[in-house]
Design an enzyme around this catalytic site. Sequence first.
Site, mmCIF file in Angstrom:
data_model
loop_
_atom_site.group_PDB
_atom_site.id
_atom_site.type_symbol
_atom_site.label_atom_id
_atom_site.label_comp_id
_atom_site.label_asym_id
_atom_site.label_seq_id
_atom_site.Cartn_x
_atom_site.Cartn_y
_atom_site.Cartn_z
ATOM 1 N N SER A 204 1.077 -1.168 -0.024
ATOM 2 C CA SER A 204 -0.068 -0.192 0.132
ATOM 3 C C SER A 204 0.692 1.320 -0.040
ATOM 4 C CB SER A 204 -1.113 0.059 1.135
ATOM 5 O OG SER A 204 -0.187 0.138 2.371
ATOM 6 N N LYS A 247 -6.369 4.770 8.414
ATOM 7 C CA LYS A 247 -5.173 5.270 7.848
ATOM 8 C C LYS A 247 -5.503 6.979 8.081
ATOM 9 C CE LYS A 247 -2.984 1.734 5.279
ATOM 10 N NZ LYS A 247 -2.685 1.312 3.708
#
Length: 375
Positions: A204, A247
């Site tokens: 990611s 996140k």
Amino acid sequence: DLNNDVLLKFASSIKQVTKEHKLKPFDPSGVASIIEQAVRKAGSQDKISTQLSVDVVDLAVEANYWAQKMDRSVISRQDVESAIEERRLRVSMFQEKLKNLIEKGTLMLQTRGEVVGQINGLSVYMLGDHSFGKPSKITATTSLGSAGVINVEREARLSGPTHNKGVLILSGYLKGKFGSSGHPLSLDASLCFEQNYSHIDGDSASSTEIYALLSSLSGIPIKQGIAVTGSVNQLGEVQAIGGVNEKIEGFFDVCKLQGLTGEQGVMIPVANVPYLMLRNEVLEAVKQGQFHIYPVSTIDQGIEILTGVDAGQCDPATGQYPEGTLNYYVSKRLLELAKTLRSFGKPPTAPKKTKGKDKKNGEPKKDDPPKEIVK
């Protein structure tokens, strides 16, 4: 799938829980808050479990406690959110310690200004059933050489196979975009998660690492107030990742800690937009323009947001990028490195030596080796 019938069944299940556990009744805002939490647990805006999990039942009981404490006759959204926040605080000791280290400057993170070759990436920590996001400083350095992209985490045996694959993919992206213009990619590039001493995995951060490399090669700084997450393929398309809500909220908490400026935010893949289920505090900050979410689908889109400079499209006829664009500066730098490496590879030209005697005085020429005289 989430629809009106499913919502009615879910609301009826909540009512049944209040009867079984002798709880106060929920008002519409309280029911909506419980449903939002269940949707967040499902991981998608259009999905919800039709069966009440133990987690949701416990949340209803905890919300009832807060309604009783505040001497309210019904359980409202405020009570549910108080229960959620208290639950988070009970299991967030490690998370709070990290925030304390960031606040003191022990963990070095910037959420303001611009820096060349430096960017804020995002990762997710899992502690039991509690997960939270944390930003990490990622740096890139580039120089003359032929080693290609060096993954510091891999060299230190701190990265897993998926992360290693992501670095290999970004190498393929660079070769495909800048290695087809008539010169080889002649560079040494180093990528590092700064102040990381534990094992990492996942791809990611691959788009994040590309942005840092492009900044280092072009010399154009990146806005430190924008954190980035997103996988990438060799064609430069940004792909979906996991833990998007954690996140975003993790970086928001750090920005709030250091002071919101109205220019901070998180860049995410477009494909992750349907999975956003953020805390109300983050949503309010977005509505007020204090925090931003930037969905992108390509690397070129992302680098323009991060630098404020047009990425530029390659002219198929010439293989060149328009002057003044970021890709132009990257391509120019790579060409300079290739020419320099080529010049180093050429053998030095030695002066020609001639045999015989000097025509003027008949003595051996100075370039000739001295001859041994035998008596």
